[in-house]
Design an enzyme around this catalytic site. Structure first.
Site, PDB file in Angstrom:
ATOM      1  N   ASP A 182      42.288  39.839  40.187  1.00 45.14           N
ATOM      2  CA  ASP A 182      43.586  39.180  40.290  1.00 45.14           C
ATOM      3  C   ASP A 182      44.109  39.122  41.716  1.00 45.14           C
ATOM      4  O   ASP A 182      44.525  38.074  42.197  1.00 45.14           O
ATOM      5  CB  ASP A 182      44.599  39.841  39.353  1.00 45.14           C
ATOM      6  CG  ASP A 182      44.895  41.300  39.691  1.00 45.14           C
ATOM      7  OD1 ASP A 182      44.032  41.990  40.290  1.00 45.14           O
ATOM      8  OD2 ASP A 182      45.982  41.776  39.326  1.00 45.14           O
ATOM      9  N   TYR A 220      34.275  44.571  30.823  1.00 43.99           N
ATOM     10  CA  TYR A 220      34.266  45.211  32.138  1.00 43.99           C
ATOM     11  C   TYR A 220      33.241  46.334  32.204  1.00 43.99           C
ATOM     12  O   TYR A 220      33.009  47.043  31.220  1.00 43.99           O
ATOM     13  CB  TYR A 220      35.641  45.822  32.449  1.00 43.99           C
ATOM     14  CG  TYR A 220      36.756  44.818  32.552  1.00 43.99           C
ATOM     15  CD1 TYR A 220      36.971  44.114  33.728  1.00 43.99           C
ATOM     16  CD2 TYR A 220      37.618  44.591  31.482  1.00 43.99           C
ATOM     17  CE1 TYR A 220      38.000  43.196  33.837  1.00 43.99           C
ATOM     18  CE2 TYR A 220      38.647  43.681  31.573  1.00 43.99           C
ATOM     19  CZ  TYR A 220      38.833  42.984  32.750  1.00 43.99           C
ATOM     20  OH  TYR A 220      39.855  42.082  32.853  1.00 43.99           O
ATOM     21  N   ARG A 236      33.304  49.008  35.096  1.00 42.01           N
ATOM     22  CA  ARG A 236      33.965  49.368  36.351  1.00 42.01           C
ATOM     23  C   ARG A 236      34.160  50.873  36.513  1.00 42.01           C
ATOM     24  O   ARG A 236      34.853  51.307  37.440  1.00 42.01           O
ATOM     25  CB  ARG A 236      35.325  48.666  36.442  1.00 42.01           C
ATOM     26  CG  ARG A 236      36.330  49.182  35.452  1.00 42.01           C
ATOM     27  CD  ARG A 236      37.552  48.340  35.197  1.00 42.01           C
ATOM     28  NE  ARG A 236      38.101  47.528  36.241  1.00 42.01           N
ATOM     29  CZ  ARG A 236      38.940  46.509  36.003  1.00 42.01           C
ATOM     30  NH1 ARG A 236      39.289  46.218  34.758  1.00 42.01           N
ATOM     31  NH2 ARG A 236      39.431  45.813  36.990  1.00 42.01           N
ATOM     32  N   ARG A 277      46.187  45.230  31.644  1.00 41.13           N
ATOM     33  CA  ARG A 277      44.924  45.305  30.916  1.00 41.13           C
ATOM     34  C   ARG A 277      44.922  46.626  30.147  1.00 41.13           C
ATOM     35  O   ARG A 277      44.810  47.710  30.734  1.00 41.13           O
ATOM     36  CB  ARG A 277      43.727  45.242  31.873  1.00 41.13           C
ATOM     37  CG  ARG A 277      43.661  43.974  32.700  1.00 41.13           C
ATOM     38  CD  ARG A 277      43.370  42.747  31.869  1.00 41.13           C
ATOM     39  NE  ARG A 277      43.253  41.543  32.706  1.00 41.13           N
ATOM     40  CZ  ARG A 277      44.246  40.717  33.000  1.00 41.13           C
ATOM     41  NH1 ARG A 277      45.467  40.965  32.501  1.00 41.13           N
ATOM     42  NH2 ARG A 277      44.068  39.659  33.752  1.00 41.13           N
ATOM     43  N   GLY A 294      53.621  30.238  31.275  1.00 39.83           N
ATOM     44  CA  GLY A 294      52.562  29.322  30.846  1.00 39.83           C
ATOM     45  C   GLY A 294      53.023  27.882  30.811  1.00 39.83           C
ATOM     46  O   GLY A 294      53.605  27.371  31.778  1.00 39.83           O
ATOM     47  N   GLY A 306      47.930  32.416  37.002  1.00 42.87           N
ATOM     48  CA  GLY A 306      49.066  33.188  37.481  1.00 42.87           C
ATOM     49  C   GLY A 306      48.874  33.678  38.906  1.00 42.87           C
ATOM     50  O   GLY A 306      49.813  33.693  39.706  1.00 42.87           O
ATOM     51  N   ASP A 307      47.643  34.077  39.241  1.00 39.32           N
ATOM     52  CA  ASP A 307      47.338  34.506  40.607  1.00 39.32           C
ATOM     53  C   ASP A 307      47.553  33.354  41.582  1.00 39.32           C
ATOM     54  O   ASP A 307      48.036  33.544  42.700  1.00 39.32           O
ATOM     55  CB  ASP A 307      45.887  34.981  40.705  1.00 39.32           C
ATOM     56  CG  ASP A 307      45.515  35.993  39.636  1.00 39.32           C
ATOM     57  OD1 ASP A 307      46.399  36.766  39.215  1.00 39.32           O
ATOM     58  OD2 ASP A 307      44.339  36.002  39.226  1.00 39.32           O
TER      59      ASP A 307
END
Length: 300
Positions: free
Chosen positions: A26, A95, A97, A163, A224, A253-254
């Site tokens: 992001d 993910y 990570r 998240r 949105g 959004g980013d």
């Protein structure tokens, strides 16, 4: 003008394929958009010392990002995520990570110099994902930086990207996010993230009020297809958007954040800055991936 953006960037695998080195995250998405528009952006993260980490750093540098503060962890490597799109262009993620170097970035000795330089730059930007991946110690250091800057009258922008799997429970994520909102001068939440984080369905005006109560003076709630809502000094204004065809919702959004921040930092008023953010978000919705491969850098 100097911007420091803190976060985690990862290798990306997409369900629709795509050749070559792909990466995302992001805060990295926002950093690339801002760098492509001519701003001096330092991305603050950690990667490994492996060849793939080397390639990532070269790619970000080619985008115009200052990689001086991309630190190297001797024993860790970049995280990986996979995106799956449904027929409406909405995405879901997997993910890998746990061994991500970014999780340990605040433990690296070189971070002390980064934090010192970030104290006096023009803008510091981070997200709830940034806070989630760096653990308790990293959270304290990043929030201390934000509070010190805010007290000195310097800009801090925060996006509550949520998240669920990054947090042991929602209560901890709520507490950290509200602390970050209180340390920010500009809040950039999305209604969906806020509804998931707080398990409610309050309207955008209620989300803005929650951020104001936490101590954030200016809030833009992204909603949105219904546009966004700006709230400051007791005044809230809505900004609708034209319908667009959605290819991939990743990073919209980013992109809005980048477009808005770039416009404000280069002298635009609120309305023009929000329009710039909405245009960039619409462009992002129209192509595969959060960042258009081969995008052109612009003059400042």
């Amino acid at each position: 003008m100097k911007i420091f953006i803190f976060g985690e960037a990862m290798l990306e695998y997409h369900s629709l394929g795509g050749a070559g080195l792909r990466y995302g995250g992001d805060t990295l998405n926002t950093a690339i958009h801002m760098a492509r528009r001519g701003l001096d952006v330092a991305y603050v993260t950690a990667v490994g010392t492996d060849p793939i980490s080397d390639a990532l750093v070269r790619a970000w540098q080619d985008e115009g990002i200052d990689v001086t503060h991309v630190h190297r962890h001797p024993d860790r490597s970049p995280g990986i995520y996979a995106i799956h799109l449904d027929q409406a262009g909405e995405r879901s993620f997997l993910y890998w990570r746990d061994h991500s170097a970014a999780r340990e970035m605040f433990a690296l000795p070189a971070m002390a110099a980064t934090l010192e330089q970030a104290q006096t730059c023009d803008l510091v930007y981070f997200s709830l994902i940034s806070l989630a991946v760096v653990g308790d110690s990293g959270q304290r250091m990043l929030l201390d930086l934000a509070r010190t800057r805010k007290a000195a009258g310097r800009a801090v922008a925060y996006d509550s990207n949520y998240r669920l799997r990054l947090w042991p429970d929602a209560a901890q994520a709520q507490a950290v996010s509200l602390a970050a909102a209180g340390a920010a001068t500009l809040g950039l939440p999305t209604n969906v993230d806020e509804h998931q984080l707080f398990a409610d369905d309050i309207p955008e005006t209620g989300i803005a009020a929650r951020w104001h109560d936490a101590g954030c003076p200016e809030v833009i709630v992204k909603a949105g297809e219904r546009g966004c809502y700006h709230s400051m000094d007791g005044q809230t204004a809505g900004f609708p958007v034209e319908p667009v065809s959605v290819v991939d919702s990743s990073g919209a959004g980013d992109a809005f954040n980048a477009g808005y921040l770039h416009a404000r930092l280069t002298g635009a008023d609120r309305d023009r800055a929000i329009a710039a953010g909405q245009r960039l978000a619409a462009e992002t919705l129209g192509h595969l991936g959060a960042i258009q491969v081969g995008g052109q850098r612009q003059a400042g």
